[in-house]
Design a protein around this motif. Structure first.
Motif, PDB file in Angstrom:
ATOM      1  N   CYS A  51       0.813  -1.216   0.000  1.00  0.00           N
ATOM      2  CA  CYS A  51       0.000   0.000   0.000  1.00  0.00           C
ATOM      3  C   CYS A  51       0.849   1.271   0.000  1.00  0.00           C
ATOM      4  O   CYS A  51       2.073   1.235   0.048  1.00  0.00           O
ATOM      5  CB  CYS A  51      -0.915  -0.015   1.215  1.00  0.00           C
ATOM      6  N   ASN A  54       3.533   1.659   2.565  1.00  0.00           N
ATOM      7  CA  ASN A  54       4.805   1.042   2.211  1.00  0.00           C
ATOM      8  C   ASN A  54       5.584   1.912   1.229  1.00  0.00           C
ATOM      9  O   ASN A  54       6.806   2.007   1.306  1.00  0.00           O
ATOM     10  CB  ASN A  54       4.567  -0.350   1.621  1.00  0.00           C
ATOM     11  N   CYS A  87       4.999  -6.761   1.401  1.00  0.00           N
ATOM     12  CA  CYS A  87       3.600  -6.638   1.855  1.00  0.00           C
ATOM     13  C   CYS A  87       3.093  -8.031   2.205  1.00  0.00           C
ATOM     14  O   CYS A  87       3.519  -9.012   1.601  1.00  0.00           O
ATOM     15  CB  CYS A  87       2.775  -6.056   0.710  1.00  0.00           C
ATOM     16  N   ALA A  88       2.173  -8.109   3.155  1.00  0.00           N
ATOM     17  CA  ALA A  88       1.658  -9.414   3.585  1.00  0.00           C
ATOM     18  C   ALA A  88       0.151  -9.504   3.446  1.00  0.00           C
ATOM     19  O   ALA A  88      -0.462 -10.453   3.918  1.00  0.00           O
ATOM     20  CB  ALA A  88       2.055  -9.658   5.042  1.00  0.00           C
ATOM     21  N   CYS A 121       6.262  -5.573   5.887  1.00  0.00           N
ATOM     22  CA  CYS A 121       5.206  -6.368   6.540  1.00  0.00           C
ATOM     23  C   CYS A 121       5.398  -7.879   6.431  1.00  0.00           C
ATOM     24  O   CYS A 121       5.213  -8.598   7.407  1.00  0.00           O
ATOM     25  CB  CYS A 121       3.855  -5.970   5.961  1.00  0.00           C
ATOM     26  N   ARG A 210       2.004  -4.536  11.641  1.00  0.00           N
ATOM     27  CA  ARG A 210       2.256  -3.091  11.786  1.00  0.00           C
ATOM     28  C   ARG A 210       2.094  -2.611  13.223  1.00  0.00           C
ATOM     29  O   ARG A 210       2.308  -1.430  13.505  1.00  0.00           O
ATOM     30  CB  ARG A 210       1.298  -2.301  10.891  1.00  0.00           C
ATOM     31  N   GLN A 241      -3.763   3.558   8.452  1.00  0.00           N
ATOM     32  CA  GLN A 241      -4.663   2.429   8.183  1.00  0.00           C
ATOM     33  C   GLN A 241      -6.095   2.797   8.547  1.00  0.00           C
ATOM     34  O   GLN A 241      -7.035   2.278   7.978  1.00  0.00           O
ATOM     35  CB  GLN A 241      -4.223   1.184   8.959  1.00  0.00           C
TER      36      GLN A 241
HETATM   37 FE1  F3S Z   1       0.346  -2.141   3.486  1.00  0.00          FE
HETATM   38 FE2  F3S Z   1       0.619  -4.633   2.758  1.00  0.00          FE
HETATM   39 FE3  F3S Z   1       1.666  -3.837   4.995  1.00  0.00          FE
HETATM   40  S1  F3S Z   1      -1.149  -3.409   2.465  1.00  0.00           S
HETATM   41  S2  F3S Z   1       0.412  -2.189   5.704  1.00  0.00           S
HETATM   42  S3  F3S Z   1       2.223  -3.136   2.942  1.00  0.00           S
HETATM   43  S4  F3S Z   1       0.616  -5.745   4.677  1.00  0.00           S
END
Ligand code: F3S
Ligand code: SAH
Ligand code: SF4
Length: 481
Positions: A51, A54, A87-88, A121, A210, A241
């Motif tokens: 996102c 990130n 990202c996760a 993440c 996070r 968020q």
């Molecule tokens: Fe964003 Fe993915 Fe982390 S959506 S907050 S980068 S798990």
């Protein structure tokens, strides 16, 4: 001793953190020596998944790399340092990052001095750290989303001791201020206003990777935005968020609506966006601030997730369809030209055909300008991943395509209504697919194609809309805004 201005107890200020600065200088010196030896500046390549938060973090990692003497590498092939910020949120994002890092193995074989870093993440999860430790031996440094400020120290230790550093994430509850930023754009900027999430929607990994919500101080945010406006940034997006919970952990009583109003007072030619709002605490006060604002985009991104109350409850979203409807009605009543976008998920465990039809019916009623749609992806460690009634893949993808088909018609209809109107568009330059066609974005984040010229880049233009598709508008330039 009394602080000059109130600083929330959770804040680590890196403005004057000797440790961080010490390691930045140490790596810089080592890089200078190398440059004298080889006649070539070391280069860093940053690859980002996920996102906007990130993306914003990656600009800080790039800023730190730049302070440490790295120039920007255009391609991983020419890099001495590769940073993969992961990202996760869905399995696909994780697999893609792992597969790309897999391809870096040959780069390391060619250049043993190349340093490969994985952070963010995905690698905050212990099982992923283990996987990297054992299956990706050429990855040198691994650290989680809340340890970004340790990057210079870890890099220095790795260079000194030539060993791998895989750092288990510890929730630090820190807000790192004063990290250098190397922004990717000269006219669009991200400003994180808070980190973490307390909501624990049952499908979502974000709170686990996070950590809990931490808000920056209003003074730090305002001075960052003031500086950006002074530098000529035109489009500033406040990130969190769940931006609606901004300030709950600060002591000054300033909530998100207050913060937005304070930022809106800054003089200049710019637009403020924000994301993401949670429907459970999108207040009328906030909507009133947007309605009366001078610089606040008439755009609201309000993830619905599902139109079924049963599923919303199982998701732990703390609102029902009726509450969402009320917020939406107030929003459209106060801001008639507002663009409303949403996130929708299909295939959450236990979602019946009837639940899914509730979502379709809600979309037909709500008539969002655009949605981001997702197929539910089980995330290890979240409650929904343990549910017995997982939806078969073929049912998920059937619902996904029905969702897209219906929404495409709605988006097309919403775009067609704009034909004949003039919109303010921030010009981005030649479009990716056709360099002869220029593109830009409206306040509502709709993409617009038109005939532009080089001096338009980064400027607001007035565009008369002549044609609409479901995902884009086409128009003619009338003037500079
Ligand atoms: Fe964003 Fe993915 Fe982390 S959506 S907050 S980068 S798990
Ligand atoms: N904090 C924001 C967005 C977080 S992630 C919010 O609450 O809206 C962005 C979107 O990814 C979410 O809105 C959700 O629709 C989607 N998402 C999150 N977890 C997911 C999962 N496990 N599978 C599929 N989509 C997911
Ligand atoms: Fe995830 Fe829910 Fe937090 Fe958004 S609000 S980040 S969907 S837990």
């Amino acid at each position: 001793m009394e602080a000059e201005r109130p600083v929330a107890s959770h804040q680590l200020s890196l403005r004057d953190s000797e440790t961080c600065q010490k390691y930045i200088l140490a790596v810089k010196k080592a890089n200078q020596e190398k440059r004298e030896e080889t006649g070539r500046s070391p280069r860093a390549y940053v690859l980002t998944f996920g996102c906007q938060q990130n993306e914003a973090d990656s600009e800080k990692l790039a800023g730190l790399a730049s302070e440490m003497g790295y120039e920007k590498a255009a391609h991983p092939d020419e890099a001495d340092l590769i940073i993969v910020n992961t990202c996760a949120v869905r399995e696909h994002a994780e697999q893609k990052a792992l597969s790309i890092v897999g391809q870096y193995k040959h780069l390391k074989a060619r250049n043993p001095e190349l340093v490969i870093v994985m952070c963010g993440c995905m690698v905050t999860q212990a099982f992923r750290q283990n996987e990297i430790k054992h299956n990706y031996p050429y990855v040198d440094i691994v650290f989680g989303a809340s340890s970004m400020f340790r990057f210079p120290q870890l890099l220095w230790e790795h260079m000194e001791k030539e060993r791998r550093l895989i750092i288990p994430d510890e929730e630090t509850y820190l807000v790192a201020e004063g990290l250098p930023v190397r922004r990717n754009s000269t006219y669009r900027a991200w400003v994180s206003i808070m980190y973490g999430c307390n909501n624990f929607c049952t499908y979502c990994i974000v709170p686990y990777v996070r950590g809990r919500e931490r808000s920056r101080s209003k003074e730090d945010i305002i001075s960052e935005v003031e500086e950006l406006v002074k530098q000529g940034y035109k489009d500033i997006t406040l990130l969190g968020q769940n931006v609606n919970s901004y300030g709950h952990d600060n002591q000054d009583g300033v909530d998100f609506a207050d913060l937005l109003a304070l930022i809106d007072n800054i003089e200049g030619d710019y637009t403020i966006h924000f994301m993401t709002s949670h429907p459970k605490d999108a207040t009328e006060k906030l909507i009133d601030v947007i309605a009366s604002g001078r610089h606040i985009a008439h755009h609201f991104h309000l993830p619905l997730q599902s139109g079924s109350d049963r599923i919303l409850k199982a998701m732990n979203r703390h609102y029902d369809a009726q509450h969402y409807r009320k917020v939406l009605n107030y929003l459209r009543q106060r801001i008639p030209d507002v663009t409303v976008t949403s996130d929708i998920m299909v295939g959450f465990p236990g979602e019946t055909e009837e639940d899914f039809c509730d979502t379709l019916a809600f979309l037909a009623e709500a008539r969002f300008d655009m949605i981001f749609s997702f197929i539910y992806s089980p995330r290890k460690g979240t409650p929904a991943a343990e549910a017995a009634d997982q939806i078969p893949p073929e049912v998920k993808s059937d619902r996904f395509s029905r969702l897209l088909q219906q929404q495409n018609e709605i988006s097309l209809e919403s775009n067609r209504r704009l034909v004949g109107s003039t919109l303010r568009v921030l010009c981005d330059g030649p479009s990716k697919n056709d360099p002869d066609v220029w593109s830009g974005r409206t306040d509502g984040n709709k993409i617009v194609f038109f005939d532009g010229s080089r001096e338009d880049i980064g400027r607001f233009l007035t565009i008369r809309i002549t044609r609409a598709e479901a995902f884009a508008l086409y128009g003619e330039k009338e003037s500079h805004g």
